[in-house]
Scaffold this motif. Sequence first.
Motif, PDB file in Angstrom:
ATOM      1  N   THR A 261     -10.490 -52.599  30.565  1.00 18.33           N
ATOM      2  CA  THR A 261     -11.851 -50.961  30.971  1.00 18.33           C
ATOM      3  C   THR A 261     -12.112 -51.076  29.052  1.00 18.33           C
ATOM      4  OG1 THR A 261     -10.951 -49.734  31.218  1.00 18.33           O
ATOM      5  CG2 THR A 261     -11.758 -50.294  32.621  1.00 18.33           C
ATOM      6  N   LEU A 262     -11.448 -52.017  27.780  1.00 18.78           N
ATOM      7  CA  LEU A 262     -11.265 -51.169  27.303  1.00 18.78           C
ATOM      8  C   LEU A 262     -11.607 -52.182  26.178  1.00 18.78           C
ATOM      9  CD1 LEU A 262      -8.501 -48.890  26.356  1.00 18.78           C
ATOM     10  CD2 LEU A 262     -11.330 -48.208  26.727  1.00 18.78           C
ATOM     11  N   ALA A 263     -11.016 -53.592  26.262  1.00 18.77           N
ATOM     12  CA  ALA A 263     -11.646 -54.856  25.247  1.00 18.77           C
ATOM     13  C   ALA A 263     -10.536 -56.100  26.431  1.00 18.77           C
ATOM     14  CB  ALA A 263      -9.872 -54.736  24.442  1.00 18.77           C
ATOM     15  N   PRO A 264     -11.746 -57.244  26.372  1.00 20.56           N
ATOM     16  CA  PRO A 264     -10.636 -57.603  27.611  1.00 20.56           C
ATOM     17  C   PRO A 264      -9.694 -58.504  27.381  1.00 20.56           C
ATOM     18  CG  PRO A 264     -12.260 -58.734  25.444  1.00 20.56           C
ATOM     19  CD  PRO A 264     -12.631 -57.697  25.178  1.00 20.56           C
ATOM     20  N   VAL A 265      -8.727 -58.876  26.048  1.00 14.70           N
ATOM     21  CA  VAL A 265      -7.305 -59.330  25.670  1.00 14.70           C
ATOM     22  C   VAL A 265      -6.360 -57.585  25.768  1.00 14.70           C
ATOM     23  CG1 VAL A 265      -6.443 -60.236  24.560  1.00 14.70           C
ATOM     24  CG2 VAL A 265      -8.984 -61.099  24.950  1.00 14.70           C
ATOM     25  N   THR A 266      -5.199 -58.157  27.087  1.00 21.04           N
ATOM     26  CA  THR A 266      -4.332 -57.547  26.749  1.00 21.04           C
ATOM     27  C   THR A 266      -3.333 -57.872  26.237  1.00 21.04           C
ATOM     28  OG1 THR A 266      -5.275 -56.436  28.460  1.00 21.04           O
ATOM     29  CG2 THR A 266      -3.063 -55.895  28.262  1.00 21.04           C
ATOM     30  N   SER A 267      -2.172 -57.469  25.694  1.00 17.04           N
ATOM     31  CA  SER A 267      -1.343 -57.867  24.559  1.00 17.04           C
ATOM     32  C   SER A 267      -0.110 -56.991  24.926  1.00 17.04           C
ATOM     33  CB  SER A 267      -1.326 -58.185  23.964  1.00 17.04           C
ATOM     34  OG  SER A 267      -1.517 -57.344  22.394  1.00 17.04           O
ATOM     35  N   LEU A 268       1.074 -57.675  24.527  1.00 18.89           N
ATOM     36  CA  LEU A 268       2.286 -57.216  24.598  1.00 18.89           C
ATOM     37  C   LEU A 268       3.531 -57.462  23.901  1.00 18.89           C
ATOM     38  CD1 LEU A 268       4.702 -57.750  27.179  1.00 18.89           C
ATOM     39  CD2 LEU A 268       3.052 -56.125  28.588  1.00 18.89           C
ATOM     40  N   TYR A 269       4.237 -57.398  23.413  1.00 23.37           N
ATOM     41  CA  TYR A 269       5.672 -57.968  23.228  1.00 23.37           C
ATOM     42  C   TYR A 269       6.723 -57.582  23.707  1.00 23.37           C
ATOM     43  CZ  TYR A 269       5.894 -55.282  18.894  1.00 23.37           C
ATOM     44  OH  TYR A 269       6.867 -54.038  18.176  1.00 23.37           O
ATOM     45  N   VAL A 270       7.829 -58.750  24.053  1.00 23.26           N
ATOM     46  CA  VAL A 270       9.311 -58.623  25.300  1.00 23.26           C
ATOM     47  C   VAL A 270      10.433 -59.278  24.231  1.00 23.26           C
ATOM     48  CG1 VAL A 270       8.497 -59.614  26.890  1.00 23.26           C
ATOM     49  CG2 VAL A 270       9.903 -57.876  27.081  1.00 23.26           C
ATOM     50  N   ASN A 271      10.938 -58.373  24.284  1.00 23.94           N
ATOM     51  CA  ASN A 271      12.685 -58.988  23.937  1.00 23.94           C
ATOM     52  C   ASN A 271      13.065 -59.979  25.232  1.00 23.94           C
ATOM     53  OD1 ASN A 271      13.163 -56.426  21.465  1.00 23.94           O
ATOM     54  ND2 ASN A 271      13.689 -55.139  23.614  1.00 23.94           N
ATOM     55  N   ASP A 272      13.171 -61.183  24.197  1.00 19.23           N
ATOM     56  CA  ASP A 272      13.321 -62.360  24.412  1.00 19.23           C
ATOM     57  C   ASP A 272      14.263 -62.210  25.537  1.00 19.23           C
ATOM     58  OD1 ASP A 272      15.874 -62.055  22.622  1.00 19.23           O
ATOM     59  OD2 ASP A 272      15.690 -63.836  23.072  1.00 19.23           O
ATOM     60  N   PHE A 273      15.810 -61.031  25.674  1.00 28.72           N
ATOM     61  CA  PHE A 273      16.855 -61.277  26.444  1.00 28.72           C
ATOM     62  C   PHE A 273      16.319 -60.519  27.473  1.00 28.72           C
ATOM     63  CE2 PHE A 273      17.156 -57.797  22.555  1.00 28.72           C
ATOM     64  CZ  PHE A 273      16.949 -56.555  23.982  1.00 28.72           C
ATOM     65  N   ASN A 274      15.405 -59.719  28.022  1.00 29.67           N
ATOM     66  CA  ASN A 274      15.230 -58.848  28.952  1.00 29.67           C
ATOM     67  C   ASN A 274      14.364 -59.804  30.030  1.00 29.67           C
ATOM     68  OD1 ASN A 274      14.417 -56.761  30.484  1.00 29.67           O
ATOM     69  ND2 ASN A 274      13.120 -55.328  28.935  1.00 29.67           N
ATOM     70  N   THR A 275      14.641 -60.148  30.526  1.00 30.86           N
ATOM     71  CA  THR A 275      14.843 -61.503  31.388  1.00 30.86           C
ATOM     72  C   THR A 275      14.117 -60.770  32.323  1.00 30.86           C
ATOM     73  OG1 THR A 275      16.509 -61.263  32.798  1.00 30.86           O
ATOM     74  CG2 THR A 275      16.671 -62.990  31.091  1.00 30.86           C
ATOM     75  N   ARG A 276      14.462 -59.894  33.113  1.00 25.84           N
ATOM     76  CA  ARG A 276      13.316 -59.364  34.573  1.00 25.84           C
ATOM     77  C   ARG A 276      11.873 -58.330  33.673  1.00 25.84           C
ATOM     78  NH1 ARG A 276      16.990 -54.025  37.845  1.00 25.84           N
ATOM     79  NH2 ARG A 276      18.782 -55.646  38.649  1.00 25.84           N
ATOM     80  N   ALA A 277      11.918 -58.098  32.819  1.00 26.91           N
ATOM     81  CA  ALA A 277      10.997 -57.840  32.407  1.00 26.91           C
ATOM     82  C   ALA A 277       9.617 -58.660  31.771  1.00 26.91           C
ATOM     83  CB  ALA A 277      10.570 -56.699  30.925  1.00 26.91           C
ATOM     84  N   ARG A 278      10.529 -60.091  31.698  1.00 35.30           N
ATOM     85  CA  ARG A 278       9.429 -61.455  30.990  1.00 35.30           C
ATOM     86  C   ARG A 278       8.954 -61.976  32.931  1.00 35.30           C
ATOM     87  NH1 ARG A 278      12.614 -65.088  26.820  1.00 35.30           N
ATOM     88  NH2 ARG A 278      10.432 -66.269  27.219  1.00 35.30           N
ATOM     89  N   ALA A 279      10.227 -61.736  33.805  1.00 37.09           N
ATOM     90  CA  ALA A 279       9.649 -62.437  34.890  1.00 37.09           C
ATOM     91  C   ALA A 279       8.528 -61.706  35.548  1.00 37.09           C
ATOM     92  CB  ALA A 279      10.376 -62.311  35.446  1.00 37.09           C
ATOM     93  N   SER A 280       8.498 -60.285  35.683  1.00 36.23           N
ATOM     94  CA  SER A 280       7.395 -59.758  35.802  1.00 36.23           C
ATOM     95  C   SER A 280       6.201 -60.033  35.853  1.00 36.23           C
ATOM     96  CB  SER A 280       7.390 -58.180  35.538  1.00 36.23           C
ATOM     97  OG  SER A 280       6.702 -57.259  36.500  1.00 36.23           O
ATOM     98  N   TYR A 281       6.261 -59.853  34.030  1.00 38.20           N
ATOM     99  CA  TYR A 281       5.110 -60.350  32.616  1.00 38.20           C
ATOM    100  C   TYR A 281       4.374 -61.623  33.851  1.00 38.20           C
ATOM    101  CZ  TYR A 281       6.075 -56.499  30.190  1.00 38.20           C
ATOM    102  OH  TYR A 281       7.009 -54.882  30.050  1.00 38.20           O
ATOM    103  N   GLU A 282       4.965 -62.561  33.625  1.00 42.49           N
ATOM    104  CA  GLU A 282       4.866 -64.133  33.830  1.00 42.49           C
ATOM    105  C   GLU A 282       4.581 -63.230  35.752  1.00 42.49           C
ATOM    106  OE1 GLU A 282       6.478 -68.425  34.843  1.00 42.49           O
ATOM    107  OE2 GLU A 282       7.952 -66.633  33.457  1.00 42.49           O
ATOM    108  N   ARG A 283       5.056 -62.934  36.252  1.00 40.34           N
ATOM    109  CA  ARG A 283       3.914 -62.566  37.526  1.00 40.34           C
ATOM    110  C   ARG A 283       2.734 -62.336  37.573  1.00 40.34           C
ATOM    111  NH1 ARG A 283       6.900 -58.840  41.104  1.00 40.34           N
ATOM    112  NH2 ARG A 283       5.211 -59.621  42.984  1.00 40.34           N
ATOM    113  N   VAL A 284       2.493 -61.247  36.839  1.00 38.28           N
ATOM    114  CA  VAL A 284       1.199 -60.274  36.688  1.00 38.28           C
ATOM    115  C   VAL A 284      -0.115 -61.348  36.055  1.00 38.28           C
ATOM    116  CG1 VAL A 284      -0.359 -59.111  35.383  1.00 38.28           C
ATOM    117  CG2 VAL A 284       2.170 -58.477  36.048  1.00 38.28           C
ATOM    118  N   GLY A 285       0.981 -62.739  35.134  1.00 37.99           N
ATOM    119  CA  GLY A 285      -0.104 -63.345  34.237  1.00 37.99           C
ATOM    120  C   GLY A 285      -0.344 -63.853  32.747  1.00 37.99           C
ATOM    121  N   PHE A 286       0.629 -62.840  32.353  1.00 41.50           N
ATOM    122  CA  PHE A 286       0.540 -63.135  30.726  1.00 41.50           C
ATOM    123  C   PHE A 286       1.747 -64.302  30.576  1.00 41.50           C
ATOM    124  CE2 PHE A 286       0.942 -58.127  30.887  1.00 41.50           C
ATOM    125  CZ  PHE A 286       0.467 -57.439  30.395  1.00 41.50           C
ATOM    126  N   HIS A 287       0.706 -64.744  28.922  1.00 41.56           N
ATOM    127  CA  HIS A 287       1.552 -66.076  29.281  1.00 41.56           C
ATOM    128  C   HIS A 287       1.568 -66.411  27.459  1.00 41.56           C
ATOM    129  CE1 HIS A 287      -3.357 -66.352  27.793  1.00 41.56           C
ATOM    130  NE2 HIS A 287      -2.354 -67.055  27.380  1.00 41.56           N
TER     131      HIS A 287
END
Length: 297
Positions: A261-287
């Motif tokens: 609702t504020l901007a078309p692109v949503t970003s974040l950065y995540v620790n490579d070792f945080n496999t659970r978070a990375r899997a969750s973000y991938e499910r949502v559609g982050f690349h």
Amino acid sequence: MLSRVAPWLASRRDGAGAAAGTTVRVLTGSDTGALLDLARQDAVANVFILSHLETAGTASPTAGGASIFGVFDGDALLGACWAGANLVPVQLDPDLASVVAGAAHRSGRRYASIFGPSGTVLALHAALERLGHSAQEIRADQPLLTIDGPPDIEPNPALGFGQLADFDRILPACAAMFEEEVGYSPYLGGRDYYSRRVKGLIRAGHSLVHLGTDGEVVFKAELGAVTPEVTQVQGVWMNPAYRGLGLSAGYMAAVVLHAQTLAPVTSLYVNDFNTRARASYERVGFHQVGTFATVLF
């Protein structure tokens, strides 16, 4: 202390990759346009500085003492680096990092961290280390992720914007996230500063939270940097009592909807070792679109 306007000639001792005659100085209001042009070359990686310029309207030093170093070849701005509580490079080639590190060292400031594109952050750290600045932790591989369309899964409708009336519930959750992430309390520098930061995010409509029936925070996140083009999600935290239940992806999908609702692109950065978070973000559609690094001092 650092002069706000005097440039330093970059020497081979300061940075082997810097061309002779390269100068570094603190930017002023007259440099704002050049800094905007530089940062807009990568609106995702540079969302922090673009968000600052959106709010402040100038590249001049802030009332709180933060400034921005610019590296010049003649009148051409080659790269820059925010120097506040943290160092944040802006389109800064790793070959120029040691020039900025020298200026940062001479300023006499202490920095809590460096974060940004991995190659430049690690080059800044290496140069600062040679000048006697020792890191507590180096996170060299943090995938930079974006999503620019609807999330791939159903968002959790319980997530909403935080309210000042709930500040006393939101603040402890923010502090718990901070301590989990960096290993020490955000109150070490004083509770008032961190409290103002959290209140500011709530007032700006950049705090996202779900309060359970008992009033405790179940999930929260912040939009830590916001521009008309990009938001950067920070401070993602799930109450430990609710972890392992598969709820994170639904909450993150809701974060994306609110952020868009504020901007078309949503970003974040995540620790490579945080496999659970990375899997969750991938499910949502982050690349992944890049790689960040963070050095904690």
